[in-house]
Design a protein around this motif. Structure first.
Motif, PDB file in Angstrom:
ATOM      1  N   LYS A  48       1.108  -4.686   4.212  1.00 56.15           N
ATOM      2  CA  LYS A  48       0.206  -3.919   3.252  1.00 56.15           C
ATOM      3  C   LYS A  48      -1.278  -4.137   3.782  1.00 56.15           C
ATOM      4  N   LYS A  49      -1.406  -5.366   4.259  1.00 59.02           N
ATOM      5  CA  LYS A  49      -2.881  -5.603   4.845  1.00 59.02           C
ATOM      6  C   LYS A  49      -3.370  -5.164   6.304  1.00 59.02           C
ATOM      7  N   VAL A  50      -2.366  -4.539   6.915  1.00 55.15           N
ATOM      8  CA  VAL A  50      -2.756  -4.021   8.110  1.00 55.15           C
ATOM      9  C   VAL A  50      -2.586  -2.577   8.262  1.00 55.15           C
ATOM     10  N   LYS A  51      -3.652  -1.796   9.217  1.00 53.54           N
ATOM     11  CA  LYS A  51      -3.309  -0.701   9.707  1.00 53.54           C
ATOM     12  C   LYS A  51      -3.635  -0.612  11.101  1.00 53.54           C
ATOM     13  N   LEU A  52      -2.723  -0.237  11.910  1.00 49.89           N
ATOM     14  CA  LEU A  52      -2.802  -0.472  13.191  1.00 49.89           C
ATOM     15  C   LEU A  52      -2.720   0.969  13.793  1.00 49.89           C
ATOM     16  N   ASP A  53      -3.170   1.181  15.252  1.00 49.53           N
ATOM     17  CA  ASP A  53      -2.936   2.396  15.924  1.00 49.53           C
ATOM     18  C   ASP A  53      -1.642   2.655  16.640  1.00 49.53           C
ATOM     19  N   ILE A  54      -1.089   1.482  16.484  1.00 53.43           N
ATOM     20  CA  ILE A  54       0.281   1.631  17.125  1.00 53.43           C
ATOM     21  C   ILE A  54       1.486   1.272  16.167  1.00 53.43           C
ATOM     22  N   PRO A  55       2.724   1.502  16.027  1.00 55.23           N
ATOM     23  CA  PRO A  55       3.685   1.188  15.094  1.00 55.23           C
ATOM     24  C   PRO A  55       3.760  -0.329  14.863  1.00 55.23           C
ATOM     25  N   ILE A  56       4.119  -0.545  13.378  1.00 60.41           N
ATOM     26  CA  ILE A  56       4.418  -1.780  13.155  1.00 60.41           C
ATOM     27  C   ILE A  56       6.034  -1.712  12.719  1.00 60.41           C
ATOM     28  N   VAL A  57       6.911  -2.665  13.349  1.00 58.70           N
ATOM     29  CA  VAL A  57       8.159  -2.874  13.060  1.00 58.70           C
ATOM     30  C   VAL A  57       8.256  -4.266  12.030  1.00 58.70           C
ATOM     31  N   LEU A  58       8.739  -3.857  10.998  1.00 58.17           N
ATOM     32  CA  LEU A  58       8.963  -4.890   9.840  1.00 58.17           C
ATOM     33  C   LEU A  58      10.546  -5.579  10.000  1.00 58.17           C
ATOM     34  N   THR A  59      10.648  -6.667  10.290  1.00 62.80           N
ATOM     35  CA  THR A  59      11.946  -7.544  10.483  1.00 62.80           C
ATOM     36  C   THR A  59      12.019  -8.749   9.632  1.00 62.80           C
ATOM     37  N   LEU A 105       4.608   3.583   1.764  1.00 65.01           N
ATOM     38  CA  LEU A 105       2.968   3.109   1.965  1.00 65.01           C
ATOM     39  C   LEU A 105       2.416   3.412   2.739  1.00 65.01           C
ATOM     40  N   GLY A 106       3.068   3.690   4.274  1.00 66.39           N
ATOM     41  CA  GLY A 106       2.525   4.227   5.248  1.00 66.39           C
ATOM     42  C   GLY A 106       2.137   3.403   6.476  1.00 66.39           C
ATOM     43  N   SER A 107       1.812   1.914   6.203  1.00 68.03           N
ATOM     44  CA  SER A 107       1.596   0.945   7.050  1.00 68.03           C
ATOM     45  C   SER A 107       2.762   0.386   7.956  1.00 68.03           C
ATOM     46  N   ILE A 108       4.089   0.458   7.492  1.00 66.67           N
ATOM     47  CA  ILE A 108       5.026   0.220   8.282  1.00 66.67           C
ATOM     48  C   ILE A 108       5.830   1.523   8.601  1.00 66.67           C
ATOM     49  N   GLU A 109       6.069   1.510   9.975  1.00 66.59           N
ATOM     50  CA  GLU A 109       6.845   2.623  10.271  1.00 66.59           C
ATOM     51  C   GLU A 109       8.396   2.532  10.669  1.00 66.59           C
ATOM     52  N   TYR A 110       8.568   1.228  11.108  1.00 67.85           N
ATOM     53  CA  TYR A 110       9.954   0.985  11.320  1.00 67.85           C
ATOM     54  C   TYR A 110      10.574  -0.301  10.864  1.00 67.85           C
ATOM     55  N   PHE A 111      11.863  -0.243  10.894  1.00 66.40           N
ATOM     56  CA  PHE A 111      12.546  -1.498  10.023  1.00 66.40           C
ATOM     57  C   PHE A 111      13.643  -2.329  10.994  1.00 66.40           C
ATOM     58  N   GLY A 112      13.458  -3.627  11.134  1.00 66.12           N
ATOM     59  CA  GLY A 112      14.359  -4.117  12.148  1.00 66.12           C
ATOM     60  C   GLY A 112      15.364  -4.894  11.449  1.00 66.12           C
ATOM     61  N   LEU A 113      16.816  -4.734  11.612  1.00 65.02           N
ATOM     62  CA  LEU A 113      17.895  -5.332  10.940  1.00 65.02           C
ATOM     63  C   LEU A 113      18.657  -6.111  12.076  1.00 65.02           C
ATOM     64  N   GLY A 114      18.763  -7.380  11.901  1.00 64.15           N
ATOM     65  CA  GLY A 114      19.753  -8.267  12.582  1.00 64.15           C
ATOM     66  C   GLY A 114      20.956  -8.584  12.214  1.00 64.15           C
ATOM     67  N   ILE A 128      17.271  -5.970   3.424  1.00 66.51           N
ATOM     68  CA  ILE A 128      18.786  -5.839   2.943  1.00 66.51           C
ATOM     69  C   ILE A 128      19.007  -4.603   2.101  1.00 66.51           C
ATOM     70  N   SER A 129      17.907  -3.868   1.854  1.00 63.63           N
ATOM     71  CA  SER A 129      18.313  -2.647   0.919  1.00 63.63           C
ATOM     72  C   SER A 129      17.561  -1.388   1.388  1.00 63.63           C
ATOM     73  N   ILE A 130      18.301  -0.439   1.407  1.00 62.63           N
ATOM     74  CA  ILE A 130      17.725   0.782   2.053  1.00 62.63           C
ATOM     75  C   ILE A 130      16.660   1.704   1.088  1.00 62.63           C
ATOM     76  N   GLU A 131      16.660   1.245  -0.281  1.00 61.79           N
ATOM     77  CA  GLU A 131      15.819   1.812  -1.109  1.00 61.79           C
ATOM     78  C   GLU A 131      14.552   1.217  -1.064  1.00 61.79           C
ATOM     79  N   GLU A 132      14.622  -0.126  -0.947  1.00 58.21           N
ATOM     80  CA  GLU A 132      13.233  -1.000  -0.712  1.00 58.21           C
ATOM     81  C   GLU A 132      12.797  -0.538   0.491  1.00 58.21           C
ATOM     82  N   MET A 133      13.417  -0.295   1.578  1.00 54.36           N
ATOM     83  CA  MET A 133      12.791   0.053   2.877  1.00 54.36           C
ATOM     84  C   MET A 133      12.096   1.431   2.732  1.00 54.36           C
ATOM     85  N   GLU A 134      12.627   2.360   2.052  1.00 53.16           N
ATOM     86  CA  GLU A 134      12.160   3.555   1.647  1.00 53.16           C
ATOM     87  C   GLU A 134      10.929   3.466   0.821  1.00 53.16           C
ATOM     88  N   LYS A 135      10.853   2.479   0.041  1.00 60.04           N
ATOM     89  CA  LYS A 135       9.607   2.141  -0.743  1.00 60.04           C
ATOM     90  C   LYS A 135       8.547   1.958   0.018  1.00 60.04           C
TER      91      LYS A 135
END
Length: 398
Positions: free
Chosen positions: A317-328, A343-352, A332-339
Protein backbone atom coordinates in the motif's frame (compact mmCIF):
# COMPACT_ATOMS: atom_id res chain seq x y z
CA UNK A 1 -32.24 3.78 3.64
CA UNK A 2 -28.51 3.70 4.22
CA UNK A 3 -26.52 3.53 0.99
CA UNK A 4 -24.12 0.60 0.74
CA UNK A 5 -21.16 0.40 -1.63
CA UNK A 6 -20.74 -2.94 -3.35
CA UNK A 7 -17.49 -4.22 -4.75
CA UNK A 8 -17.35 -6.34 -7.90
CA UNK A 9 -16.83 -9.35 -5.65
CA UNK A 10 -19.95 -8.51 -3.58
CA UNK A 11 -22.05 -8.05 -6.70
CA UNK A 12 -21.07 -11.41 -8.17
CA UNK A 13 -21.80 -13.16 -4.88
CA UNK A 14 -25.27 -11.61 -4.81
CA UNK A 15 -26.01 -12.14 -8.50
CA UNK A 16 -24.54 -15.64 -8.66
CA UNK A 17 -25.38 -17.54 -11.81
CA UNK A 18 -28.90 -16.20 -12.11
CA UNK A 19 -27.93 -13.12 -14.07
CA UNK A 20 -25.42 -12.04 -16.64
CA UNK A 21 -22.50 -10.24 -15.00
CA UNK A 22 -20.06 -7.72 -16.32
CA UNK A 23 -16.43 -8.80 -16.45
CA UNK A 24 -14.11 -5.82 -16.38
CA UNK A 25 -11.01 -6.10 -18.53
CA UNK A 26 -8.26 -3.79 -19.61
CA UNK A 27 -10.16 -2.89 -22.78
CA UNK A 28 -13.66 -2.46 -21.41
CA UNK A 29 -16.62 -4.55 -20.28
CA UNK A 30 -17.60 -7.95 -21.56
CA UNK A 31 -20.97 -9.55 -20.90
CA UNK A 32 -20.74 -13.01 -19.41
CA UNK A 33 -23.47 -15.43 -20.30
CA UNK A 34 -25.62 -16.89 -17.56
CA UNK A 35 -24.00 -20.25 -18.26
CA UNK A 36 -20.46 -18.91 -17.86
CA UNK A 37 -21.38 -16.94 -14.76
CA UNK A 38 -22.82 -20.10 -13.25
CA UNK A 39 -19.85 -22.24 -14.27
CA UNK A 40 -17.25 -19.70 -13.06
CA UNK A 41 -18.66 -17.71 -10.13
CA UNK A 42 -15.53 -15.54 -9.77
CA UNK A 43 -15.05 -14.78 -13.47
CA UNK A 44 -15.56 -11.05 -12.85
CA UNK A 45 -12.92 -10.76 -10.13
CA UNK A 46 -9.98 -8.49 -10.86
CA UNK A 47 -7.54 -11.32 -10.07
CA UNK A 48 -9.07 -13.24 -12.99
CA UNK A 49 -8.93 -10.30 -15.41
CA UNK A 50 -6.32 -9.99 -18.14
CA UNK A 51 -3.11 -8.07 -17.55
CA UNK A 52 0.20 -7.30 -19.20
CA UNK A 53 3.84 -7.50 -18.17
CA UNK A 54 5.94 -5.67 -20.71
CA UNK A 55 4.35 -6.59 -24.01
CA UNK A 56 3.19 -10.02 -22.83
CA UNK A 57 -0.53 -10.39 -22.17
CA UNK A 58 -1.54 -12.66 -19.30
CA UNK A 59 -4.95 -14.28 -18.98
CA UNK A 60 -5.19 -13.48 -15.26
CA UNK A 61 -3.29 -12.01 -12.30
CA UNK A 62 -2.27 -15.30 -10.65
CA UNK A 63 1.36 -16.32 -11.04
CA UNK A 64 3.11 -19.55 -10.13
CA UNK A 65 5.97 -18.01 -8.17
CA UNK A 66 9.35 -19.65 -8.58
CA UNK A 67 9.99 -22.63 -6.36
CA UNK A 68 12.87 -24.96 -6.96
CA UNK A 69 11.50 -28.15 -8.48
CA UNK A 70 14.60 -30.32 -8.27
CA UNK A 71 14.29 -32.87 -11.09
CA UNK A 72 17.90 -32.34 -12.23
CA UNK A 73 20.28 -35.29 -12.44
CA UNK A 74 23.97 -35.10 -11.60
CA UNK A 75 24.84 -34.70 -15.30
CA UNK A 76 22.47 -31.74 -15.70
CA UNK A 77 19.74 -33.64 -17.55
CA UNK A 78 16.16 -32.98 -16.51
CA UNK A 79 13.71 -35.62 -15.29
CA UNK A 80 10.38 -36.16 -17.04
CA UNK A 81 8.61 -35.67 -13.71
CA UNK A 82 9.82 -32.07 -13.77
CA UNK A 83 8.29 -31.39 -17.18
CA UNK A 84 5.05 -32.98 -15.98
CA UNK A 85 4.95 -30.67 -12.97
CA UNK A 86 5.18 -27.59 -15.19
CA UNK A 87 2.46 -28.99 -17.44
CA UNK A 88 0.21 -29.51 -14.42
CA UNK A 89 0.70 -25.91 -13.30
CA UNK A 90 -0.15 -24.74 -16.81
CA UNK A 91 -3.28 -26.87 -16.77
CA UNK A 92 -4.15 -25.61 -13.28
CA UNK A 93 -5.11 -22.11 -14.37
CA UNK A 94 -2.32 -19.61 -13.61
CA UNK A 95 -1.59 -16.92 -16.16
CA UNK A 96 2.18 -17.10 -15.77
CA UNK A 97 4.68 -19.64 -14.45
CA UNK A 98 8.10 -18.53 -13.25
CA UNK A 99 10.52 -21.44 -13.32
CA UNK A 100 12.61 -22.60 -10.40
CA UNK A 101 15.95 -20.82 -10.40
CA UNK A 102 18.32 -21.81 -13.18
CA UNK A 103 22.05 -21.53 -12.64
CA UNK A 104 24.02 -19.26 -14.98
CA UNK A 105 27.27 -21.01 -13.98
CA UNK A 106 28.27 -24.70 -13.86
CA UNK A 107 27.84 -26.59 -10.62
CA UNK A 108 30.95 -28.35 -9.39
CA UNK A 109 33.28 -28.48 -6.42
CA UNK A 110 35.67 -26.34 -8.46
CA UNK A 111 33.09 -23.74 -9.40
CA UNK A 112 29.88 -23.14 -7.44
CA UNK A 113 28.40 -26.03 -5.52
CA UNK A 114 24.86 -25.79 -4.12
CA UNK A 115 23.34 -28.29 -1.71
CA UNK A 116 21.34 -29.94 -4.50
CA UNK A 117 21.27 -29.97 -8.29
CA UNK A 118 19.88 -26.87 -9.99
CA UNK A 119 18.26 -26.52 -13.40
CA UNK A 120 20.99 -25.67 -15.91
CA UNK A 121 20.99 -22.71 -18.29
CA UNK A 122 24.74 -22.06 -18.38
CA UNK A 123 25.46 -23.88 -21.66
CA UNK A 124 23.85 -24.10 -25.10
CA UNK A 125 23.66 -27.88 -24.75
CA UNK A 126 20.78 -27.42 -22.31
CA UNK A 127 18.59 -25.45 -24.76
CA UNK A 128 16.76 -28.59 -26.01
CA UNK A 129 15.61 -29.60 -22.54
CA UNK A 130 14.76 -26.00 -21.68
CA UNK A 131 12.63 -25.97 -24.85
CA UNK A 132 10.90 -29.08 -23.60
CA UNK A 133 10.04 -27.26 -20.37
CA UNK A 134 8.64 -24.24 -22.19
CA UNK A 135 6.71 -26.49 -24.57
CA UNK A 136 5.26 -28.46 -21.65
CA UNK A 137 3.61 -25.22 -20.53
CA UNK A 138 2.58 -23.84 -23.93
CA UNK A 139 1.37 -27.13 -25.38
CA UNK A 140 -0.75 -27.82 -22.30
CA UNK A 141 -2.34 -24.36 -22.30
CA UNK A 142 -1.44 -21.89 -25.02
CA UNK A 143 -2.74 -19.02 -22.87
CA UNK A 144 -0.25 -19.75 -20.09
CA UNK A 145 3.15 -18.02 -20.24
CA UNK A 146 6.46 -19.05 -18.67
CA UNK A 147 9.47 -16.97 -17.60
CA UNK A 148 12.88 -18.47 -16.83
CA UNK A 149 14.27 -17.40 -13.47
CA UNK A 150 18.03 -16.99 -13.93
CA UNK A 151 20.35 -16.92 -10.95
CA UNK A 152 23.82 -17.09 -9.48
CA UNK A 153 23.81 -18.61 -6.00
CA UNK A 154 26.59 -16.30 -4.82
CA UNK A 155 27.40 -16.65 -1.13
CA UNK A 156 25.15 -19.72 -0.87
CA UNK A 157 27.85 -21.67 -2.72
CA UNK A 158 29.39 -24.37 -0.56
CA UNK A 159 32.66 -24.34 -2.50
CA UNK A 160 33.16 -20.74 -3.67
CA UNK A 161 30.97 -18.15 -1.91
CA UNK A 162 31.03 -14.71 -3.56
CA UNK A 163 29.22 -11.47 -2.78
CA UNK A 164 29.10 -7.75 -3.35
CA UNK A 165 31.15 -7.37 -0.15
CA UNK A 166 32.81 -9.58 2.43
CA UNK A 167 29.82 -9.40 4.79
CA UNK A 168 28.28 -12.86 5.32
CA UNK A 169 24.56 -13.22 5.92
CA UNK A 170 23.66 -14.58 9.40
CA UNK A 171 23.14 -18.15 8.17
CA UNK A 172 26.29 -18.26 5.98
CA UNK A 173 29.29 -19.85 7.71
CA UNK A 174 32.03 -18.65 5.35
CA UNK A 175 33.13 -15.12 4.54
CA UNK A 176 32.42 -14.61 0.84
CA UNK A 177 34.96 -13.40 -1.71
CA UNK A 178 34.37 -9.82 -2.87
CA UNK A 179 33.62 -9.44 -6.57
CA UNK A 180 36.06 -7.28 -8.52
CA UNK A 181 34.90 -5.00 -11.34
CA UNK A 182 36.14 -7.60 -13.84
CA UNK A 183 34.16 -10.26 -11.96
CA UNK A 184 31.02 -8.11 -12.22
CA UNK A 185 31.57 -7.67 -15.95
CA UNK A 186 31.81 -11.45 -16.36
CA UNK A 187 28.73 -12.03 -14.19
CA UNK A 188 26.70 -9.67 -16.37
CA UNK A 189 27.79 -11.55 -19.50
CA UNK A 190 26.69 -14.84 -17.90
CA UNK A 191 23.20 -13.47 -17.24
CA UNK A 192 23.00 -12.14 -20.78
CA UNK A 193 23.97 -15.51 -22.23
CA UNK A 194 21.37 -17.22 -20.03
CA UNK A 195 18.66 -14.80 -21.19
CA UNK A 196 19.56 -15.51 -24.82
CA UNK A 197 19.22 -19.25 -24.18
CA UNK A 198 15.84 -18.70 -22.50
CA UNK A 199 14.60 -16.78 -25.52
CA UNK A 200 15.98 -19.43 -27.91
CA UNK A 201 14.27 -22.15 -25.88
CA UNK A 202 10.86 -20.51 -26.21
CA UNK A 203 10.42 -18.83 -22.82
CA UNK A 204 8.28 -15.70 -22.79
CA UNK A 205 10.62 -13.69 -20.54
CA UNK A 206 13.17 -13.91 -17.74
CA UNK A 207 13.22 -13.12 -14.08
CA UNK A 208 16.43 -12.03 -12.33
CA UNK A 209 16.60 -13.62 -8.89
CA UNK A 210 17.46 -10.71 -6.62
CA UNK A 211 16.19 -12.21 -3.36
CA UNK A 212 16.83 -14.92 -0.75
CA UNK A 213 20.54 -14.16 -0.17
CA UNK A 214 21.63 -15.09 -3.71
CA UNK A 215 24.21 -13.02 -5.59
CA UNK A 216 22.13 -10.10 -6.87
CA UNK A 217 20.47 -9.81 -3.46
CA UNK A 218 23.88 -9.05 -1.92
CA UNK A 219 24.07 -5.93 -4.10
CA UNK A 220 20.50 -4.85 -3.37
CA UNK A 221 20.62 -4.50 0.41
CA UNK A 222 22.82 -2.17 2.48
CA UNK A 223 23.37 -5.06 4.89
CA UNK A 224 25.75 -6.88 2.53
CA UNK A 225 26.68 -4.13 0.06
CA UNK A 226 29.50 -2.10 1.60
CA UNK A 227 31.14 -1.28 -1.71
CA UNK A 228 32.65 2.18 -2.25
CA UNK A 229 32.75 2.04 -6.08
CA UNK A 230 29.95 2.60 -8.62
CA UNK A 231 28.09 -0.50 -7.38
CA UNK A 232 27.72 0.58 -3.75
CA UNK A 233 26.88 3.45 -1.46
CA UNK A 234 23.70 5.09 -2.77
CA UNK A 235 20.62 3.09 -3.72
CA UNK A 236 21.16 4.21 -7.31
CA UNK A 237 24.58 2.55 -7.22
CA UNK A 238 23.24 -0.56 -5.47
CA UNK A 239 20.79 -1.24 -8.31
CA UNK A 240 23.30 -0.36 -11.04
CA UNK A 241 24.15 -4.01 -11.74
CA UNK A 242 20.45 -4.75 -12.36
CA UNK A 243 20.09 -1.70 -14.62
CA UNK A 244 23.10 -2.77 -16.66
CA UNK A 245 21.93 -6.38 -16.93
CA UNK A 246 18.45 -5.31 -17.98
CA UNK A 247 19.80 -2.96 -20.62
CA UNK A 248 22.17 -5.63 -21.97
CA UNK A 249 19.41 -8.23 -22.21
CA UNK A 250 16.88 -5.93 -23.86
CA UNK A 251 19.46 -4.51 -26.27
CA UNK A 252 20.51 -8.00 -27.34
CA UNK A 253 17.37 -10.13 -27.04
CA UNK A 254 14.77 -7.47 -27.81
CA UNK A 255 12.79 -4.84 -25.94
CA UNK A 256 9.66 -6.99 -26.30
CA UNK A 257 11.21 -9.75 -24.16
CA UNK A 258 10.18 -8.99 -20.55
CA UNK A 259 12.82 -8.76 -17.84
CA UNK A 260 11.48 -8.77 -14.29
CA UNK A 261 13.09 -9.21 -10.88
CA UNK A 262 12.34 -10.87 -7.54
CA UNK A 263 13.54 -8.93 -4.51
CA UNK A 264 13.42 -9.00 -0.73
CA UNK A 265 12.01 -5.92 0.91
CA UNK A 266 12.51 -6.68 4.58
CA UNK A 267 15.73 -8.41 5.59
CA UNK A 268 14.75 -8.77 9.27
CA UNK A 269 18.33 -8.12 10.28
CA UNK A 270 19.00 -6.11 13.44
CA UNK A 271 20.81 -3.39 11.49
CA UNK A 272 21.71 -2.05 8.06
CA UNK A 273 19.21 -4.12 6.05
CA UNK A 274 16.22 -3.37 3.85
CA UNK A 275 13.40 -2.15 6.08
CA UNK A 276 9.82 -0.97 5.94
CA UNK A 277 11.15 2.59 6.04
CA UNK A 278 13.68 2.47 3.20
CA UNK A 279 12.14 -0.07 0.81
CA UNK A 280 9.64 2.32 -0.91
CA UNK A 281 12.54 4.47 -2.11
CA UNK A 282 14.43 1.33 -3.13
CA UNK A 283 11.51 0.04 -5.21
CA UNK A 284 11.03 3.41 -6.86
CA UNK A 285 14.69 3.52 -7.92
CA UNK A 286 14.63 -0.11 -9.01
CA UNK A 287 11.55 0.53 -11.15
CA UNK A 288 13.54 3.08 -13.18
CA UNK A 289 16.12 0.52 -14.35
CA UNK A 290 14.10 -0.66 -17.36
CA UNK A 291 12.52 -3.67 -15.68
CA UNK A 292 9.00 -4.72 -16.68
CA UNK A 293 7.79 -5.80 -13.20
CA UNK A 294 9.01 -6.26 -9.64
CA UNK A 295 8.08 -9.24 -7.49
CA UNK A 296 8.11 -8.51 -3.77
CA UNK A 297 9.15 -11.58 -1.82
CA UNK A 298 10.07 -12.51 1.71
CA UNK A 299 13.05 -14.72 2.42
CA UNK A 300 11.68 -18.13 3.34
CA UNK A 301 14.49 -18.49 5.91
CA UNK A 302 13.07 -15.58 7.92
CA UNK A 303 9.36 -15.81 7.13
CA UNK A 304 6.94 -15.24 10.00
CA UNK A 305 4.30 -17.91 9.51
CA UNK A 306 2.07 -16.41 12.20
CA UNK A 307 1.08 -13.75 9.64
CA UNK A 308 0.53 -15.85 6.56
CA UNK A 309 -1.98 -13.95 4.48
CA UNK A 310 -0.39 -11.52 2.03
CA UNK A 311 2.76 -10.80 4.05
CA UNK A 312 3.44 -7.63 2.11
CA UNK A 313 -0.09 -6.27 1.82
CA UNK A 314 0.67 -3.43 4.21
CA UNK A 315 3.95 -2.69 2.45
CA UNK A 316 2.35 -2.81 -0.98
CA UNK A 317 0.00 0.00 0.00
CA UNK A 318 2.99 2.28 0.48
CA UNK A 319 4.18 2.28 -3.14
CA UNK A 320 2.86 3.27 -6.53
CA UNK A 321 5.09 2.29 -9.42
CA UNK A 322 4.85 2.75 -13.17
CA UNK A 323 5.47 -0.98 -13.62
CA UNK A 324 3.47 -3.87 -12.12
CA UNK A 325 4.13 -5.20 -8.63
CA UNK A 326 3.80 -8.93 -7.97
CA UNK A 327 3.01 -9.72 -4.34
CA UNK A 328 4.33 -13.11 -3.18
CA UNK A 329 4.18 -14.65 0.28
CA UNK A 330 1.15 -15.80 2.24
CA UNK A 331 -1.38 -15.54 -0.57
CA UNK A 332 -3.65 -18.24 0.78
CA UNK A 333 -7.11 -16.71 0.22
CA UNK A 334 -8.57 -15.70 -3.14
CA UNK A 335 -10.99 -13.35 -1.36
CA UNK A 336 -8.16 -11.55 0.42
CA UNK A 337 -6.19 -11.30 -2.83
CA UNK A 338 -9.22 -9.74 -4.51
CA UNK A 339 -9.47 -7.15 -1.72
CA UNK A 340 -5.82 -6.24 -2.21
CA UNK A 341 -6.23 -6.14 -6.01
CA UNK A 342 -9.07 -3.66 -5.69
CA UNK A 343 -6.78 -1.26 -3.82
CA UNK A 344 -4.88 -0.80 -7.07
CA UNK A 345 -1.16 -0.81 -6.20
CA UNK A 346 -0.71 -4.60 -6.42
CA UNK A 347 -1.49 -6.03 -9.86
CA UNK A 348 -0.32 -9.66 -9.60
CA UNK A 349 -0.14 -12.36 -6.95
CA UNK A 350 2.49 -15.07 -6.71
CA UNK A 351 1.76 -18.48 -5.24
CA UNK A 352 4.54 -20.98 -4.61
CA UNK A 353 3.99 -23.69 -2.05
CA UNK A 354 0.16 -23.67 -2.34
CA UNK A 355 0.50 -24.79 -5.97
CA UNK A 356 2.90 -27.55 -5.05
CA UNK A 357 0.09 -29.02 -2.98
CA UNK A 358 -2.79 -28.01 -5.30
CA UNK A 359 -1.66 -27.41 -8.90
CA UNK A 360 -5.29 -26.91 -9.96
CA UNK A 361 -6.00 -24.29 -7.27
CA UNK A 362 -6.67 -21.31 -9.61
CA UNK A 363 -9.23 -23.31 -11.59
CA UNK A 364 -10.83 -24.48 -8.35
CA UNK A 365 -11.06 -20.94 -7.00
CA UNK A 366 -12.54 -19.70 -10.26
CA UNK A 367 -15.27 -22.33 -10.37
CA UNK A 368 -16.03 -22.87 -6.67
CA UNK A 369 -17.30 -19.84 -4.77
CA UNK A 370 -17.35 -21.91 -1.57
CA UNK A 371 -13.57 -22.44 -1.53
CA UNK A 372 -11.67 -19.35 -0.40
CA UNK A 373 -8.41 -20.70 1.03
CA UNK A 374 -5.72 -23.11 -0.09
CA UNK A 375 -4.96 -26.39 1.67
CA UNK A 376 -1.25 -25.58 2.09
CA UNK A 377 -0.29 -25.13 5.76
CA UNK A 378 3.09 -23.53 4.96
CA UNK A 379 4.91 -26.29 6.84
CA UNK A 380 7.74 -25.86 4.29
CA UNK A 381 8.54 -29.59 4.22
CA UNK A 382 8.39 -29.48 0.42
CA UNK A 383 11.39 -27.14 0.26
CA UNK A 384 13.17 -28.53 3.32
CA UNK A 385 13.18 -32.08 1.94
CA UNK A 386 14.43 -30.85 -1.43
CA UNK A 387 17.32 -29.06 0.24
CA UNK A 388 18.01 -32.23 2.21
CA UNK A 389 18.44 -34.34 -0.93
CA UNK A 390 15.00 -35.18 -2.35
CA UNK A 391 15.09 -35.35 -6.16
CA UNK A 392 11.63 -33.82 -6.71
CA UNK A 393 9.76 -31.21 -4.75
CA UNK A 394 6.41 -32.48 -3.42
CA UNK A 395 3.90 -31.87 -0.65
CA UNK A 396 4.49 -34.13 2.34
CA UNK A 397 1.04 -33.56 3.84
CA UNK A 398 -0.93 -35.40 1.15
Amino acid sequence: MEKKDFSRRDFIKVAGGSAAVMMLSGTGCTLLSQEKAAAFPRAGYKVFSKGTIGQIQLKNRLIKAATDVGATNDDGTYMKEGFEMYANWSKGGVGLIISGHMTVVPQSQKDFLFNHNLTCIHDDKFIPQLSKMANAVHDTNQDCKIFAQINHIGMDSISNPISASSIPWPFVKKNPRILSLNDIKEIKSLYLAAAKRAKAAGFDGVQLHGAHSFLLNTFLTPFSNKRTDQYGGSMENMVRIVAEMTDMIKSSVGSDFPVIIKVNCFDKFPFDGMTVENYPQFLSILADTGLDAIEISEDIKTMDETKRQAHWEMLGKKVKLDIPIVLTGGNISIEEMEKVAELGSIEYFGLGRPLIREPNLPNTWLANIEKDDCDCTACNQCIDHLLAGEKMVRCFEV
